[in-house]
Design an enzyme around this catalytic site. Structure first.
Site, PDB file in Angstrom:
ATOM      1  CB  CYS A 121      45.895  53.007  49.821  1.00  0.00           C
ATOM      2  SG  CYS A 121      47.614  53.518  49.734  1.00  0.00           S
TER       3      CYS A 121
ATOM      4  CG  ASP B 124      49.137  51.132  47.686  1.00  0.00           C
ATOM      5  OD1 ASP B 124      48.664  50.008  47.932  1.00  0.00           O
ATOM      6  OD2 ASP B 124      48.683  51.894  46.833  1.00  0.00           O
TER       7      ASP B 124
ATOM      8  CB  CYS C  80      47.710  52.251  43.167  1.00  0.00           C
ATOM      9  SG  CYS C  80      48.450  53.877  43.334  1.00  0.00           S
TER      10      CYS C  80
ATOM     11  CB  CYS D 231      50.105  57.612  44.473  1.00  0.00           C
ATOM     12  SG  CYS D 231      48.345  57.230  44.611  1.00  0.00           S
TER      13      CYS D 231
HETATM   14 FE1  FES Z   1      47.877  54.270  47.740  1.00  0.00          FE
HETATM   15 FE2  FES Z   1      48.226  54.941  45.288  1.00  0.00          FE
HETATM   16  S1  FES Z   1      46.369  54.322  46.180  1.00  0.00           S
HETATM   17  S2  FES Z   1      49.713  54.782  46.827  1.00  0.00           S
END
Ligand code: FES
Length: 141
Positions: free
Chosen positions: A35, A37, A60, A104
């Site tokens: 993702c 992140d 997110c 996450c």
């Molecule tokens: Fe990647 Fe939440 S979608 S940390």
């Protein structure tokens, strides 16, 4: 029913412990390649106790809520206890996360471990590699 619990929404909208500790004793940064992140955790340690914890998350809402809850759970605790914090415990404390959002909460667990590992390394404190396996592998990539 909403996809997210009230606790997730609360920690997402009013995250606790956001920020940077300029003179941190340890900093841990982890990311999720899928993702994109990123989560960064800063810790202050005195006599084996986490006297302060702050985080920055470029991610997110679930990642923000997870880091907020995780920092609340380890603040004021001994390092040994913080190292036993699992992403499942963080998700449970948030009254659950949707299955596809569990990764996450993994970021929060790993960022804490990475920050503690950084502290150990900076202070030449011996550590158990097994405890940090996930984090060490990521750093070696
Ligand atoms: Fe990647 Fe939440 S979608 S940390």
């Amino acid at each position: 029913m909403s996809l997210y619990s009230e606790k997730v929404m609360d920690h997402f909208k009013n995250p606790r412990n956001v920020g940077v500790i300029e003179d941190a004793d340890g900093v841990g940064e982890v990311g999720n390649a899928k993702c994109g992140d990123i989560m960064k955790i800063y810790i202050k340690v005195r006599d084996g106790i986490l006297t302060d914890v702050k985080f920055e998350t470029f991610g997110c809402g679930s990642a923000i809520a997870s880091s907020s809850m995780a920092t609340e759970m380890i603040k004021g605790k001994p390092l040994s206890e913080a190292l036993t914090l699992t992403n499942k415990a963080v998700a449970e404390a948030l009254d659950g996360l949707p299955a596809y959002k569990m990764h996450c909460s993994v970021l929060a667990e790993e960022a804490i471990k990475a920050a503690i590992l950084d502290y150990y390394k900076k202070n030449n404190i011996p550590y158990d590699e097994e405890t940090f396996r996930g984090v060490l592998e990521e750093h070696e990539e």
